[in-house]
Design a protein around this motif. Structure first.
Motif, PDB file in Angstrom:
ATOM      1  N   ASP A 180       0.785  -1.232   0.000  1.00  0.00           N
ATOM      2  CA  ASP A 180       0.000   0.000   0.000  1.00  0.00           C
ATOM      3  C   ASP A 180       0.818   1.283   0.000  1.00  0.00           C
ATOM      4  OD1 ASP A 180      -2.375  -1.371  -0.123  1.00  0.00           O
ATOM      5  OD2 ASP A 180      -2.629  -1.416   2.039  1.00  0.00           O
ATOM      6  N   THR A 181       2.053   1.226   0.491  1.00  0.00           N
ATOM      7  CA  THR A 181       2.864   2.443   0.539  1.00  0.00           C
ATOM      8  C   THR A 181       4.278   2.153   0.056  1.00  0.00           C
ATOM      9  OG1 THR A 181       3.690   2.081   2.791  1.00  0.00           O
ATOM     10  CG2 THR A 181       1.587   3.267   2.572  1.00  0.00           C
ATOM     11  N   TYR A 182       4.981   3.196  -0.318  1.00  0.00           N
ATOM     12  CA  TYR A 182       6.377   3.073  -0.739  1.00  0.00           C
ATOM     13  C   TYR A 182       7.188   2.351   0.330  1.00  0.00           C
ATOM     14  CZ  TYR A 182      11.162   4.360  -1.861  1.00  0.00           C
ATOM     15  OH  TYR A 182      12.504   4.306  -2.135  1.00  0.00           O
ATOM     16  N   ASP A 183       7.075   2.800   1.592  1.00  0.00           N
ATOM     17  CA  ASP A 183       7.870   2.216   2.675  1.00  0.00           C
ATOM     18  C   ASP A 183       7.603   0.728   2.857  1.00  0.00           C
ATOM     19  OD1 ASP A 183       9.021   4.684   3.135  1.00  0.00           O
ATOM     20  OD2 ASP A 183       7.733   5.162   4.844  1.00  0.00           O
ATOM     21  N   LEU A 184       6.340   0.330   2.837  1.00  0.00           N
ATOM     22  CA  LEU A 184       6.008  -1.093   3.007  1.00  0.00           C
ATOM     23  C   LEU A 184       6.589  -1.935   1.872  1.00  0.00           C
ATOM     24  CD1 LEU A 184       2.300  -1.042   4.221  1.00  0.00           C
ATOM     25  CD2 LEU A 184       4.305  -1.762   5.529  1.00  0.00           C
ATOM     26  N   VAL A 185       6.394  -1.490   0.654  1.00  0.00           N
ATOM     27  CA  VAL A 185       6.910  -2.238  -0.492  1.00  0.00           C
ATOM     28  C   VAL A 185       8.435  -2.319  -0.415  1.00  0.00           C
ATOM     29  CG1 VAL A 185       7.141  -2.274  -3.013  1.00  0.00           C
ATOM     30  CG2 VAL A 185       4.941  -1.723  -1.967  1.00  0.00           C
ATOM     31  N   HIS A 186       9.075  -1.200  -0.182  1.00  0.00           N
ATOM     32  CA  HIS A 186      10.541  -1.174  -0.121  1.00  0.00           C
ATOM     33  C   HIS A 186      11.077  -2.068   1.000  1.00  0.00           C
ATOM     34  CE1 HIS A 186      14.549   0.365   0.835  1.00  0.00           C
ATOM     35  NE2 HIS A 186      14.628   0.547  -0.476  1.00  0.00           N
ATOM     36  N   ASP A 187      10.499  -1.949   2.189  1.00  0.00           N
ATOM     37  CA  ASP A 187      11.003  -2.722   3.332  1.00  0.00           C
ATOM     38  C   ASP A 187      10.793  -4.221   3.149  1.00  0.00           C
ATOM     39  OD1 ASP A 187      11.690  -0.275   4.398  1.00  0.00           O
ATOM     40  OD2 ASP A 187      10.117  -0.290   5.940  1.00  0.00           O
ATOM     41  N   ARG A 188       9.630  -4.615   2.658  1.00  0.00           N
ATOM     42  CA  ARG A 188       9.360  -6.059   2.479  1.00  0.00           C
ATOM     43  C   ARG A 188      10.209  -6.636   1.345  1.00  0.00           C
ATOM     44  NH1 ARG A 188       7.568  -4.500   6.584  1.00  0.00           N
ATOM     45  NH2 ARG A 188       5.407  -4.647   7.261  1.00  0.00           N
ATOM     46  N   LEU A 189      10.376  -5.893   0.263  1.00  0.00           N
ATOM     47  CA  LEU A 189      11.243  -6.382  -0.808  1.00  0.00           C
ATOM     48  C   LEU A 189      12.692  -6.462  -0.333  1.00  0.00           C
ATOM     49  CD1 LEU A 189       9.788  -4.651  -3.987  1.00  0.00           C
ATOM     50  CD2 LEU A 189       9.713  -7.095  -3.400  1.00  0.00           C
ATOM     51  N   THR A 190      13.120  -5.516   0.471  1.00  0.00           N
ATOM     52  CA  THR A 190      14.473  -5.585   1.040  1.00  0.00           C
ATOM     53  C   THR A 190      14.636  -6.857   1.853  1.00  0.00           C
ATOM     54  OG1 THR A 190      14.699  -3.173   1.076  1.00  0.00           O
ATOM     55  CG2 THR A 190      16.121  -4.417   2.562  1.00  0.00           C
ATOM     56  N   ASP A 191      13.632  -7.201   2.657  1.00  0.00           N
ATOM     57  CA  ASP A 191      13.678  -8.447   3.434  1.00  0.00           C
ATOM     58  C   ASP A 191      13.808  -9.662   2.515  1.00  0.00           C
ATOM     59  OD1 ASP A 191      13.402  -7.004   5.793  1.00  0.00           O
ATOM     60  OD2 ASP A 191      11.256  -7.453   6.015  1.00  0.00           O
ATOM     61  N   LEU A 192      13.029  -9.683   1.433  1.00  0.00           N
ATOM     62  CA  LEU A 192      13.070 -10.831   0.514  1.00  0.00           C
ATOM     63  C   LEU A 192      14.394 -10.904  -0.227  1.00  0.00           C
ATOM     64  CD1 LEU A 192       9.433 -10.720  -0.916  1.00  0.00           C
ATOM     65  CD2 LEU A 192      10.365 -12.254   0.841  1.00  0.00           C
ATOM     66  N   ILE A 193      14.916  -9.772  -0.617  1.00  0.00           N
ATOM     67  CA  ILE A 193      16.204  -9.756  -1.320  1.00  0.00           C
ATOM     68  C   ILE A 193      17.324 -10.170  -0.374  1.00  0.00           C
ATOM     69  CG2 ILE A 193      17.873  -8.190  -2.405  1.00  0.00           C
ATOM     70  CD1 ILE A 193      15.301  -6.878  -3.712  1.00  0.00           C
ATOM     71  N   ASN A 194      17.262  -9.718   0.878  1.00  0.00           N
ATOM     72  CA  ASN A 194      18.246 -10.151   1.870  1.00  0.00           C
ATOM     73  C   ASN A 194      18.154 -11.648   2.153  1.00  0.00           C
ATOM     74  OD1 ASN A 194      19.353  -7.604   2.115  1.00  0.00           O
ATOM     75  ND2 ASN A 194      18.131  -7.063   3.911  1.00  0.00           N
ATOM     76  N   ALA A 195      16.971 -12.235   1.925  1.00  0.00           N
ATOM     77  CA  ALA A 195      16.781 -13.681   2.082  1.00  0.00           C
ATOM     78  C   ALA A 195      17.225 -14.437   0.827  1.00  0.00           C
ATOM     79  CB  ALA A 195      15.321 -13.991   2.394  1.00  0.00           C
ATOM     80  N   LYS A 196      17.836 -13.718  -0.119  1.00  0.00           N
ATOM     81  CA  LYS A 196      18.387 -14.295  -1.344  1.00  0.00           C
ATOM     82  C   LYS A 196      17.328 -14.930  -2.242  1.00  0.00           C
ATOM     83  CE  LYS A 196      22.980 -14.842   0.590  1.00  0.00           C
ATOM     84  NZ  LYS A 196      23.134 -13.425   0.691  1.00  0.00           N
ATOM     85  N   THR A 244       4.458   3.396  -5.118  1.00  0.00           N
ATOM     86  CA  THR A 244       4.946   2.042  -4.840  1.00  0.00           C
ATOM     87  C   THR A 244       5.774   1.498  -6.002  1.00  0.00           C
ATOM     88  OG1 THR A 244       2.825   1.129  -5.556  1.00  0.00           O
ATOM     89  CG2 THR A 244       3.132   1.463  -3.191  1.00  0.00           C
ATOM     90  N   HIS A 245       5.513   1.971  -7.224  1.00  0.00           N
ATOM     91  CA  HIS A 245       6.323   1.556  -8.371  1.00  0.00           C
ATOM     92  C   HIS A 245       7.774   1.971  -8.178  1.00  0.00           C
ATOM     93  CE1 HIS A 245       2.275   1.651 -10.095  1.00  0.00           C
ATOM     94  NE2 HIS A 245       2.712   0.679 -10.872  1.00  0.00           N
ATOM     95  N   THR A 246       7.969   3.171  -7.655  1.00  0.00           N
ATOM     96  CA  THR A 246       9.317   3.676  -7.429  1.00  0.00           C
ATOM     97  C   THR A 246      10.088   2.766  -6.493  1.00  0.00           C
ATOM     98  OG1 THR A 246       8.465   5.908  -7.713  1.00  0.00           O
ATOM     99  CG2 THR A 246      10.643   5.703  -6.729  1.00  0.00           C
ATOM    100  N   ALA A 247       9.426   2.264  -5.469  1.00  0.00           N
ATOM    101  CA  ALA A 247      10.083   1.341  -4.532  1.00  0.00           C
ATOM    102  C   ALA A 247      10.563   0.094  -5.267  1.00  0.00           C
ATOM    103  CB  ALA A 247       9.134   0.962  -3.402  1.00  0.00           C
ATOM    104  N   ILE A 248       9.771  -0.410  -6.165  1.00  0.00           N
ATOM    105  CA  ILE A 248      10.133  -1.620  -6.911  1.00  0.00           C
ATOM    106  C   ILE A 248      11.300  -1.341  -7.848  1.00  0.00           C
ATOM    107  CG2 ILE A 248       9.279  -3.240  -8.662  1.00  0.00           C
ATOM    108  CD1 ILE A 248       6.484  -2.887  -7.209  1.00  0.00           C
ATOM    109  N   TYR A 249      11.291  -0.202  -8.497  1.00  0.00           N
ATOM    110  CA  TYR A 249      12.370   0.133  -9.426  1.00  0.00           C
ATOM    111  C   TYR A 249      13.707   0.379  -8.726  1.00  0.00           C
ATOM    112  CZ  TYR A 249       8.831   0.728 -13.077  1.00  0.00           C
ATOM    113  OH  TYR A 249       7.819   0.533 -13.976  1.00  0.00           O
ATOM    114  N   ASN A 250      13.708   0.576  -7.421  1.00  0.00           N
ATOM    115  CA  ASN A 250      14.949   0.824  -6.678  1.00  0.00           C
ATOM    116  C   ASN A 250      15.875  -0.384  -6.643  1.00  0.00           C
ATOM    117  OD1 ASN A 250      14.652   3.508  -5.992  1.00  0.00           O
ATOM    118  ND2 ASN A 250      13.589   3.061  -4.091  1.00  0.00           N
TER     119      ASN A 250
END
Length: 134
Positions: free
Chosen positions: A63-79, A93-99
């Motif tokens: 729902d928000t940039y922060d939520l998308v960014h933080d959860r994707l960071t968790d998944l990426i850190n989990a390899k 939220t698209h911007t968070a994904i493109y980061n």
């Protein structure tokens, strides 16, 4: 190459409900849960699955940039090789994904049900579409 698959739709369109169906589809298709990875975030969650060939992370927070960014960071850190998330049609939220430059992005449009009775059928079809993209 690593990928982010985002289920894109307006608020209250069934994105979370659809993504909540994905773990059972993954389990039914030879994936297993990675121990210790599940996180409950109220009505949202984060979980990681693997099948020996790839690791798939799934989160319903979108729902928000922060939520998308933080959860994707968790998944990426989990390899995770593939990350599945939700995102709104507006609100950054698209911007968070493109980061996440090491990941290609694919946006899958949420199908909208014409009536409440159609929602379970539409959500199941969308969840199966997400699985086919994995």
């Amino acid at each position: 190459m690593s990928r982010i698959i985002a289920l894109k739709g307006r608020g209250n369109s069934g994105k979370t409900t659809t993504i909540n169906l994905l773990p059972n589809i993954l389990l039914a298709n030879g994936y297993s849960r990675v121990a210790g990875m599940y996180q409950n975030h109220g009505s949202d969650f984060l979980d990681v699955f693997e099948n020996g060939k790839q690791r798939v992370g799934v989160t319903s927070s979108g729902d928000t940039y922060d939520l998308v960014h933080d959860r994707l960071t968790d998944l990426i850190n989990a390899k995770c090789d593939v990350c599945v998330c939700a995102c709104r049609t507006s609100g950054g939220t698209h911007t968070a994904i493109y980061n996440f430059t090491g990941y290609t992005s694919h946006f899958e449009q949420k199908t909208y049900a014409a009536t409440p009775a159609q929602e379970p059928i539409i959500n199941a079809a969308d969840a199966n579409k997400l699985f086919s993209l994995i």
